[in-house]
Design a protein around this motif. Structure first.
Motif, PDB file in Angstrom:
ATOM      1  N   MET A   1       9.347 -19.089 -20.723  1.00  0.00           N
ATOM      2  CA  MET A   1      10.473 -18.461 -20.017  1.00  0.00           C
ATOM      3  C   MET A   1      10.146 -18.323 -18.546  1.00  0.00           C
ATOM      4  SD  MET A   1      12.234 -14.756 -20.749  1.00  0.00           S
ATOM      5  CE  MET A   1      12.547 -15.193 -22.461  1.00  0.00           C
ATOM      6  N   GLU A   2      11.187 -18.403 -17.714  1.00  0.00           N
ATOM      7  CA  GLU A   2      11.003 -18.254 -16.274  1.00  0.00           C
ATOM      8  C   GLU A   2      10.448 -16.880 -15.941  1.00  0.00           C
ATOM      9  OE1 GLU A   2      13.613 -18.645 -12.123  1.00  0.00           O
ATOM     10  OE2 GLU A   2      14.579 -18.839 -14.087  1.00  0.00           O
ATOM     11  N   THR A   3       9.558 -16.831 -14.967  1.00  0.00           N
ATOM     12  CA  THR A   3       8.955 -15.577 -14.523  1.00  0.00           C
ATOM     13  C   THR A   3       9.774 -14.973 -13.391  1.00  0.00           C
ATOM     14  OG1 THR A   3       6.713 -16.247 -15.134  1.00  0.00           O
ATOM     15  CG2 THR A   3       6.909 -14.547 -13.450  1.00  0.00           C
ATOM     16  N   LEU A   4       9.930 -13.658 -13.425  1.00  0.00           N
ATOM     17  CA  LEU A   4      10.545 -12.924 -12.322  1.00  0.00           C
ATOM     18  C   LEU A   4       9.438 -12.469 -11.386  1.00  0.00           C
ATOM     19  CD1 LEU A   4      12.866 -11.442 -10.875  1.00  0.00           C
ATOM     20  CD2 LEU A   4      12.466  -9.512 -12.432  1.00  0.00           C
ATOM     21  N   HIS A   5       9.571 -12.776 -10.093  1.00  0.00           N
ATOM     22  CA  HIS A   5       8.587 -12.406  -9.090  1.00  0.00           C
ATOM     23  C   HIS A   5       9.112 -11.210  -8.286  1.00  0.00           C
ATOM     24  CE1 HIS A   5       6.369 -16.209  -9.742  1.00  0.00           C
ATOM     25  NE2 HIS A   5       7.584 -16.701  -9.951  1.00  0.00           N
ATOM     26  N   ILE A   6       8.293 -10.186  -8.128  1.00  0.00           N
ATOM     27  CA  ILE A   6       8.706  -8.972  -7.416  1.00  0.00           C
ATOM     28  C   ILE A   6       7.708  -8.687  -6.305  1.00  0.00           C
ATOM     29  CG2 ILE A   6       9.167  -6.490  -7.607  1.00  0.00           C
ATOM     30  CD1 ILE A   6       9.859  -6.982 -10.556  1.00  0.00           C
ATOM     31  N   ILE A   7       8.206  -8.550  -5.091  1.00  0.00           N
ATOM     32  CA  ILE A   7       7.356  -8.241  -3.942  1.00  0.00           C
ATOM     33  C   ILE A   7       7.464  -6.757  -3.641  1.00  0.00           C
ATOM     34  CG2 ILE A   7       6.752  -8.859  -1.577  1.00  0.00           C
ATOM     35  CD1 ILE A   7       8.495 -11.359  -1.882  1.00  0.00           C
ATOM     36  N   GLY A   8       6.338  -6.053  -3.766  1.00  0.00           N
ATOM     37  CA  GLY A   8       6.314  -4.630  -3.463  1.00  0.00           C
ATOM     38  C   GLY A   8       6.175  -3.782  -4.711  1.00  0.00           C
ATOM     39  N   ARG A  33      -1.364  -3.774  -1.066  1.00  0.00           N
ATOM     40  CA  ARG A  33      -2.386  -2.740  -1.067  1.00  0.00           C
ATOM     41  C   ARG A  33      -3.269  -2.905  -2.308  1.00  0.00           C
ATOM     42  NH1 ARG A  33      -0.560   1.789  -2.384  1.00  0.00           N
ATOM     43  NH2 ARG A  33       1.503   1.107  -3.012  1.00  0.00           N
ATOM     44  N   PRO A  34      -4.544  -2.559  -2.286  1.00  0.00           N
ATOM     45  CA  PRO A  34      -5.284  -1.963  -1.161  1.00  0.00           C
ATOM     46  C   PRO A  34      -5.880  -2.982  -0.195  1.00  0.00           C
ATOM     47  CG  PRO A  34      -6.684  -2.035  -3.075  1.00  0.00           C
ATOM     48  CD  PRO A  34      -5.354  -2.594  -3.518  1.00  0.00           C
ATOM     49  N   ARG A  35      -5.681  -4.276  -0.471  1.00  0.00           N
ATOM     50  CA  ARG A  35      -6.276  -5.290   0.410  1.00  0.00           C
ATOM     51  C   ARG A  35      -5.749  -5.143   1.835  1.00  0.00           C
ATOM     52  NH1 ARG A  35      -6.338 -11.412  -1.607  1.00  0.00           N
ATOM     53  NH2 ARG A  35      -7.595 -10.330  -3.185  1.00  0.00           N
ATOM     54  N   ILE A  36      -4.441  -4.926   1.957  1.00  0.00           N
ATOM     55  CA  ILE A  36      -3.825  -4.679   3.264  1.00  0.00           C
ATOM     56  C   ILE A  36      -3.156  -3.314   3.201  1.00  0.00           C
ATOM     57  CG2 ILE A  36      -2.098  -5.451   4.937  1.00  0.00           C
ATOM     58  CD1 ILE A  36      -2.502  -8.284   3.837  1.00  0.00           C
ATOM     59  N   GLY A  37      -3.641  -2.360   3.965  1.00  0.00           N
ATOM     60  CA  GLY A  37      -3.133  -1.009   3.901  1.00  0.00           C
ATOM     61  C   GLY A  37      -2.015  -0.753   4.890  1.00  0.00           C
ATOM     62  N   THR A  38      -1.464   0.445   4.828  1.00  0.00           N
ATOM     63  CA  THR A  38      -0.491   0.916   5.814  1.00  0.00           C
ATOM     64  C   THR A  38      -1.002   2.255   6.329  1.00  0.00           C
ATOM     65  OG1 THR A  38       0.919   2.313   4.409  1.00  0.00           O
ATOM     66  CG2 THR A  38       1.313  -0.070   4.349  1.00  0.00           C
ATOM     67  N   PHE A  39      -0.429   2.730   7.424  1.00  0.00           N
ATOM     68  CA  PHE A  39      -0.893   3.995   7.965  1.00  0.00           C
ATOM     69  C   PHE A  39      -0.516   5.162   7.045  1.00  0.00           C
ATOM     70  CE2 PHE A  39       3.380   5.027   9.029  1.00  0.00           C
ATOM     71  CZ  PHE A  39       3.397   6.398   9.205  1.00  0.00           C
ATOM     72  N   ALA A  40       0.514   4.991   6.208  1.00  0.00           N
ATOM     73  CA  ALA A  40       1.028   6.101   5.415  1.00  0.00           C
ATOM     74  C   ALA A  40       0.404   6.188   4.029  1.00  0.00           C
ATOM     75  CB  ALA A  40       2.546   5.992   5.289  1.00  0.00           C
ATOM     76  N   HIS A  41       0.004   5.073   3.437  1.00  0.00           N
ATOM     77  CA  HIS A  41      -0.543   5.079   2.081  1.00  0.00           C
ATOM     78  C   HIS A  41      -2.033   5.408   2.088  1.00  0.00           C
ATOM     79  CE1 HIS A  41       3.155   2.656   1.543  1.00  0.00           C
ATOM     80  NE2 HIS A  41       3.150   3.163   0.325  1.00  0.00           N
ATOM     81  N   ARG A  42      -2.472   6.059   1.010  1.00  0.00           N
ATOM     82  CA  ARG A  42      -3.877   6.437   0.898  1.00  0.00           C
ATOM     83  C   ARG A  42      -4.604   5.650  -0.188  1.00  0.00           C
ATOM     84  NH1 ARG A  42      -4.827  10.774  -1.260  1.00  0.00           N
ATOM     85  NH2 ARG A  42      -2.798  11.173  -2.206  1.00  0.00           N
ATOM     86  N   THR A 116       2.023  -9.124 -14.787  1.00  0.00           N
ATOM     87  CA  THR A 116       0.778  -9.480 -14.093  1.00  0.00           C
ATOM     88  C   THR A 116       0.874  -8.973 -12.663  1.00  0.00           C
ATOM     89  OG1 THR A 116       0.603 -11.495 -15.427  1.00  0.00           O
ATOM     90  CG2 THR A 116      -0.767 -11.358 -13.441  1.00  0.00           C
ATOM     91  N   ILE A 117      -0.148  -8.252 -12.223  1.00  0.00           N
ATOM     92  CA  ILE A 117      -0.138  -7.655 -10.883  1.00  0.00           C
ATOM     93  C   ILE A 117      -1.096  -8.422  -9.978  1.00  0.00           C
ATOM     94  CG2 ILE A 117      -0.569  -5.552  -9.539  1.00  0.00           C
ATOM     95  CD1 ILE A 117       0.128  -3.969 -12.084  1.00  0.00           C
ATOM     96  N   HIS A 118      -0.596  -8.838  -8.822  1.00  0.00           N
ATOM     97  CA  HIS A 118      -1.384  -9.588  -7.855  1.00  0.00           C
ATOM     98  C   HIS A 118      -1.531  -8.752  -6.584  1.00  0.00           C
ATOM     99  CE1 HIS A 118      -0.747 -13.282 -10.267  1.00  0.00           C
ATOM    100  NE2 HIS A 118       0.481 -12.791 -10.448  1.00  0.00           N
ATOM    101  N   ASP A 119      -2.749  -8.554  -6.107  1.00  0.00           N
ATOM    102  CA  ASP A 119      -2.949  -7.776  -4.877  1.00  0.00           C
ATOM    103  C   ASP A 119      -3.027  -8.721  -3.676  1.00  0.00           C
ATOM    104  OD1 ASP A 119      -5.373  -8.843  -5.660  1.00  0.00           O
ATOM    105  OD2 ASP A 119      -6.562  -7.162  -4.920  1.00  0.00           O
ATOM    106  N   ARG A 120      -1.879  -9.233  -3.295  1.00  0.00           N
ATOM    107  CA  ARG A 120      -1.830 -10.101  -2.128  1.00  0.00           C
ATOM    108  C   ARG A 120      -0.496  -9.962  -1.418  1.00  0.00           C
ATOM    109  NH1 ARG A 120       0.425 -15.353  -2.696  1.00  0.00           N
ATOM    110  NH2 ARG A 120       1.108 -15.906  -4.798  1.00  0.00           N
TER     111      ARG A 120
END
Length: 442
Positions: A1-8, A33-42, A116-120
């Motif tokens: 089955m086709e995979t749904l891709h979600i950014i964020g 995240r956590p590879r690329i952070g933001t000023f607001a996230h911990r 499946t979660i990708h950290d990129r």
């Protein structure tokens, strides 16, 4: 089955992934995240709460956001389930212990066999496959540029602010007292969920003067975006009039000073529990753009907070969103790229609950399409339907601004020849919405 891709992997992306996977569709969820952070996230956790720890009112009979809670629960929403598990006493509001909440959401999604979660980081709008962009107000620079290039216009933007958090053991309880406004709540814990700091008129006036004179964060040249009215910095409210705060977050109504019941405070600063241990409290309504040094000086002028210790000071950040009424169809798809849906705060809804609700809807719509079906949006009489109708055509694209859910977005209730009181009218809205949403789910 086709995979749904979600950014964020915020509120919207997490809920979208859950809904699609529960429908039987494989999901690839991309979180930078956590590879690329933001000023607001911990942390690198999914559904991390950045600003407040509150989902606001949980009253599903006379409040629009409480109705939205009800609809998401009816749709087996993951965000509402985890919020309920990690609920903190907050009177009639739904406040949560933010770290265990996001940890639980993360664990549940990682454990799902179809997710499946990708950290990129994703920096382009893909030309093929089914995608949902749910990157929220802190969309990365690369992806933001790709969105601008596709839409042919600058994203709209406004500024959002964060309130400070105080260590509970540094609050002087000989001055402050515990009480929810109007003693609201079914248990003693709920009725004493807030810490209240009273102000005399002289203390209030001195506080306003200090806040107005304090050094503020300045925006860069060319940054002309406004503020979202539901999350104004406290000093901006004060600039609109010296009494503004007394009719807003510092209103003294519904509260009695336990240390001096006969004296009515001129103003009251409230703090709401921020974690299950009760060791952290956030100052309600005190989003700020004051610089950190000024914050500690000004906020310690509040009676009871003279020796307060801050776990986190307030801040302000740029918050971008797209012109959804112009760019999206009623299935939340980008008109120029129908394989891409948008969800969450980037669509121009404001608030954790609204963001998660748009994720829920986008996840279900995308899953239905992959499964060979078409899922129409919920009726506009529902809270979810009112929101998606507003952002996909109900709002004027020329003046579009972020919006919380409210009964003003709903089709009017027929008074049937007579006038309704406000409470009866709101109850009629919620009764109608629940029936319509149940039919839509069916």
């Amino acid at each position: 089955m086709e995979t749904l891709h979600i950014i964020g992997g915020g509120m919207a992306g997490s809920e979208a992934a859950w809904q699609a996977a529960q429908a039987g569709v494989p999901v690839a969820l991309y979180e930078m995240r956590p590879r690329i952070g933001t000023f607001a996230h911990r942390t690198g956790n999914l559904a991390e709460m950045v600003c407040s720890n509150s989902f606001r009112s949980d009253d599903d009979e006379r409040n629009a956001v409480g109705l939205l809670h009800w609809e998401m629960r009816a749709a087996n929403g993951l965000i509402m389930e985890m919020a309920g598990r990690h609920r903190l006493p907050a009177g009639g509001a739904l406040a949560v212990d933010r770290d265990p909440f996001s940890e639980s959401v993360t664990a549940r999604l990682r454990a799902h066999p179809l997710i499946t979660i990708h950290d990129r980081e994703i920096t382009e709008l893909p030309a093929e496959g089914q995608w949902i962009v749910a990157t929220g107000p802190l969309t990365s620079g690369g992806l933001a540029e790709a969105i601008r290039a596709e839409t042919g216009a600058e994203s709209l933007a406004f500024f959002d602010a964060i309130a400070p958090i105080v260590h509970a053991d540094t609050i002087d309880m000989n001055i402050a007292w515990r009480q929810s406004r109007y003693d609201k709540g079914e248990t003693e814990e709920e009725r004493t969920a807030y810490i209240n700091c009273p102000m005399t008129r002289e203390e209030y006036e001195a506080f306003i003067d200090a806040m107005l004179a304090a050094e503020k964060t300045e925006f860069h040249p060319g940054e002309t975006a406004g503020y979202f009215d539901g999350c104004l910095p406290v000093e901006v409210m004060a600039e609109r009039g010296r009494e503004t705060l007394r009719f807003g977050p510092l209103k003294p109504v519904g509260l009695t000073n336990a240390h001096d019941p006969a004296v009515k405070p001129y103003a009251v600063v409230q703090l709401r529990r921020d974690n299950a241990l009760g060791t952290l409290y956030n100052i309600v309504g005190f989003q700020t753009k004051m610089k950190h040094g000024a914050q500690t000086t000004v906020f310690r002028m509040i009676p009871g907070l003279e020796n307060s210790g801050f776990a986190r000071l307030g801040g302000i950040h740029r918050n971008t969103f797209i012109n959804s009424p112009r760019l999206l169809d009623d299935r939340m798809r980008l008109k120029s790229r129908p394989n891409i849906r948008f969800a969450g705060q980037i669509t121009g809804v404001e608030g954790y609950v609204e963001s998660a609700a748009m994720g829920l809807l986008a996840g279900r719509m995308a899953a239905a399409q992959i499964l060979g079906r078409d899922l129409p949006p919920p009726p506009p009489e529902t809270a979810t339907g009112a929101l998606v109708t507003h952002i996909t055509g109900g709002a004027d694209a020329r003046t579009f601004q972020p919006m919380n859910v409210n009964f003003g977005l709903f089709p009017p209730i027929d008074a049937k020849g007579g006038r309704r009181g406000r409470k009866d009218r709101y109850k009629a809205y919620t009764d109608r919405a629940k029936a319509a949403f149940a039919l839509w789910l069916g």
